[in-house]
Design an enzyme around this catalytic site. Structure first.
Site, PDB file in Angstrom:
ATOM      1  N   LYS A 152       1.625  14.550  -1.447  1.00 54.98           N
ATOM      2  CA  LYS A 152       2.399  13.557  -2.181  1.00 54.98           C
ATOM      3  C   LYS A 152       1.839  13.574  -3.467  1.00 54.98           C
ATOM      4  O   LYS A 152       0.886  12.732  -3.809  1.00 54.98           O
ATOM      5  CB  LYS A 152       2.319  12.328  -1.436  1.00 54.98           C
ATOM      6  CG  LYS A 152       3.019  11.313  -2.284  1.00 54.98           C
ATOM      7  CD  LYS A 152       3.289   9.862  -1.497  1.00 54.98           C
ATOM      8  CE  LYS A 152       3.836   8.659  -2.093  1.00 54.98           C
ATOM      9  NZ  LYS A 152       4.160   7.598  -1.556  1.00 54.98           N
ATOM     10  N   ARG A 178       7.850 -11.317   2.887  1.00 55.64           N
ATOM     11  CA  ARG A 178       7.803  -9.750   2.989  1.00 55.64           C
ATOM     12  C   ARG A 178       8.362  -9.364   4.303  1.00 55.64           C
ATOM     13  O   ARG A 178       9.233  -8.117   4.197  1.00 55.64           O
ATOM     14  CB  ARG A 178       6.304  -9.548   3.200  1.00 55.64           C
ATOM     15  CG  ARG A 178       5.478 -10.023   1.775  1.00 55.64           C
ATOM     16  CD  ARG A 178       4.289  -9.412   1.700  1.00 55.64           C
ATOM     17  NE  ARG A 178       3.411 -10.010   2.744  1.00 55.64           N
ATOM     18  CZ  ARG A 178       2.470 -11.065   2.491  1.00 55.64           C
ATOM     19  NH1 ARG A 178       2.553 -11.726   1.149  1.00 55.64           N
ATOM     20  NH2 ARG A 178       1.670 -11.408   3.501  1.00 55.64           N
ATOM     21  N   LYS A 218      -0.894   7.874   5.479  1.00 56.57           N
ATOM     22  CA  LYS A 218      -1.091   8.072   4.039  1.00 56.57           C
ATOM     23  C   LYS A 218      -2.311   7.674   3.418  1.00 56.57           C
ATOM     24  O   LYS A 218      -2.533   6.388   3.750  1.00 56.57           O
ATOM     25  CB  LYS A 218       0.130   7.629   3.266  1.00 56.57           C
ATOM     26  CG  LYS A 218       0.305   7.974   1.892  1.00 56.57           C
ATOM     27  CD  LYS A 218       1.086   7.077   0.900  1.00 56.57           C
ATOM     28  CE  LYS A 218       0.106   6.021   0.355  1.00 56.57           C
ATOM     29  NZ  LYS A 218       0.363   5.336  -0.742  1.00 56.57           N
ATOM     30  N   GLU A 236      -2.197  12.106  -0.956  1.00 57.78           N
ATOM     31  CA  GLU A 236      -1.541  11.815  -2.102  1.00 57.78           C
ATOM     32  C   GLU A 236      -2.510  11.704  -3.331  1.00 57.78           C
ATOM     33  O   GLU A 236      -3.347  10.804  -3.434  1.00 57.78           O
ATOM     34  CB  GLU A 236      -0.906  10.271  -1.990  1.00 57.78           C
ATOM     35  CG  GLU A 236      -0.149   9.899  -3.072  1.00 57.78           C
ATOM     36  CD  GLU A 236       0.441   8.329  -2.990  1.00 57.78           C
ATOM     37  OE1 GLU A 236       0.056   7.867  -1.921  1.00 57.78           O
ATOM     38  OE2 GLU A 236       0.866   7.973  -3.907  1.00 57.78           O
TER      39      GLU A 236
HETATM   40  C1  5MM Z   1       1.836   5.638  -6.222  1.00 54.98           C
HETATM   41  O1  5MM Z   1       2.374   4.740  -5.414  1.00 54.98           O
HETATM   42  C2  5MM Z   1       2.980   5.163  -4.166  1.00 54.98           C
HETATM   43  C3  5MM Z   1       4.385   5.518  -4.578  1.00 54.98           C
HETATM   44  O2  5MM Z   1       4.918   4.813  -4.830  1.00 54.98           O
HETATM   45  P1  5MM Z   1       5.860   4.892  -6.261  1.00 54.98           P
HETATM   46  O3  5MM Z   1       6.980   5.668  -6.172  1.00 54.98           O
HETATM   47  O4  5MM Z   1       6.348   3.350  -6.632  1.00 54.98           O
HETATM   48  O5  5MM Z   1       4.760   5.519  -7.423  1.00 54.98           O
HETATM   49  C4  5MM Z   1       2.929   3.951  -3.139  1.00 54.98           C
HETATM   50  O6  5MM Z   1       3.162   4.697  -2.058  1.00 54.98           O
HETATM   51  C5  5MM Z   1       1.485   3.338  -2.970  1.00 54.98           C
HETATM   52  O7  5MM Z   1       0.598   3.964  -2.872  1.00 54.98           O
HETATM   53  C6  5MM Z   1       1.871   2.182  -2.350  1.00 54.98           C
HETATM   54  O8  5MM Z   1       2.867   1.394  -2.933  1.00 54.98           O
HETATM   55  C7  5MM Z   1       0.456   1.264  -2.319  1.00 54.98           C
HETATM   56  O9  5MM Z   1      -0.005   0.812  -3.530  1.00 54.98           O
HETATM   57  P2  5MM Z   1      -1.020  -0.103  -3.731  1.00 54.98           P
HETATM   58  O10 5MM Z   1      -1.529  -0.052  -5.112  1.00 54.98           O
HETATM   59  O11 5MM Z   1      -0.662  -1.475  -3.227  1.00 54.98           O
HETATM   60  O12 5MM Z   1      -2.310   0.192  -2.755  1.00 54.98           O
END
Ligand code: 5MM
Length: 337
Positions: free
Chosen positions: A220, A47, A137, A178
């Site tokens: 968002k 990662r 966020k 978001e």
């Molecule tokens: C909706 O997911 C967020 C935006 O990503 P996409 O453009 O791929 O839809 C993204 O910031 C998301 O919140 C993070 O990847 C964290 O997701 P998880 O499911 O790991 O909490």
């Protein structure tokens, strides 16, 4: 610097014409899924290697104003042994941090979910700020069906988002708010519009109740699209439906709306953003905060091989550049070649 000036200066750095936000804040299960798709085992070292590679892409700061990090990444050093937040700053990019702790079922509301993470958030925010994060966020997730989301889910998630946002602002951290209305299902464009309108209207009710300063947040949201199992809408239809909803419920005081990609392909996400920005001037800056739609091609190109680093950087730079063009309606499909 006063808290107020701190918030405004971070907003100015994040909301810039031609730039958007990279969501690289995948939690461990999510990044494991993304890595598995390209044949890579998700270990802490892998990662770090991948994210270090992406963040050091030459020119990334020309199109990306901020990167949302996962907690582990904010505490890591790059492959050149520089703290990740410092690496981003050296690219002219503002480091941010995902602070929610994920979602669980909402009790007494079958099919609905609620996001956790408010307990101890004040202490965590102080730590993240000392590590260099200037924005945060929190993601609330809403499933759509004929009966979902329930009123209970809409109000409970809005309340969480508002309390998180108020707390961030009290510490000089810009909150990204978001509310993700999921693309999963066979709902129509009209149903998605109704749900987005109800969800976002309630978020702004709650933000007002908690006296969140609207000039100091970034929204968002999802774009308004039909469900994945329904016939696709054209970029023009998506743009019109999205702006109709946002004009009704998002106050003009909000400086920036940075859409999530939510399962759209990289090309769809760019074309839809471009169509939104082709409908004339709006009160807010309309840009991207994509995760998958920026990173998918880079992850495929990398496939875990250090020797592929250059291809991965080219791939993410291309998506960032094309989405940068889409923020002013200047993207054309032939730019994909
Ligand atoms: C909706 O997911 C967020 C935006 O990503 P996409 O453009 O791929 O839809 C993204 O910031 C998301 O919140 C993070 O990847 C964290 O997701 P998880 O499911 O790991 O909490």
């Amino acid at each position: 610097m006063s808290i107020q000036n701190e918030l405004l200066s971070t907003i100015q750095s994040l909301v810039q014409p031609g730039k958007g936000i990279l969501a690289a804040d995948e939690s461990h299960p999510t990044i494991a899924k993304r890595f598995k798709a390209v044949g890579v085992e998700s270990t802490e070292d892998k990662r770090r290697e991948y994210r270090s590679l992406i963040f050091s892409t030459p020119g990334l700061g020309d199109y990306v104003s901020g990167v949302i990090l996962f907690e582990e990444t904010l505490g890591q050093n790059s492959l050149d042994n520089v703290p990740m937040a410092k690496l981003l700053e050296s690219q002219g990019i503002v480091p941010g941090i995902k602070v929610d702790k994920g979602k669980k079922s909402l009790i007494n509301a079958p099919g609905d979910e609620i996001t956790y993470g408010l307990d101890g958030l004040d202490d965590r925010l102080e730590i993240y700020k000392n590590q260099g994060a200037r924005f945060a966020k929190w993601r609330a997730v809403y499933n759509i069906s004929d009966s979902l989301p329930s009123r209970q889910a809409v109000t409970a998630n809005a309340e969480m988002l508002a309390r998180y946002a108020a707390l961030c602002q009290s510490l000089g951290i810009v909150p990204i708010v978001e509310p993700e209305v999921l693309i999963d299902g066979d709902h129509t464009l009209e149903r998605a519009a109704d749900v987005n309108e109800a969800v976002i209207a309630e978020v702004f009710n709650a933000l007002r109740r908690h006296q969140v300063q609207l000039e100091g947040i970034i929204l968002k949201p999802s774009m308004v699209t039909p469900g994945k199992a329904c016939a696709k809408a054209s970029p023009e239809e998506v743009a019109e439906a999205t702006l109709r909803v946002f004009r009704r419920v998002v106050p003009a005081a909000v400086p920036g709306i940075n859409f999530l990609s939510g399962g759209q392909t990289p090309e769809e996400a760019t074309a839809n953003l471009n169509a939104i920005n082709s409908l004339g001037r709006q009160p807010w800056n309309l840009s991207f905060s994509y995760g998958r739609a920026l990173q998918e091609p880079a992850q495929k190109a990398w496939a875990g091989e250090p020797g592929n680093g250059h291809y991965a950087q080219n791939a993410i730079l291309k998506r960032a550049r094309l989405n940068g063009a889409a923020t002013s309606g200047e993207y054309k499909a032939d730019m994909e070649i």
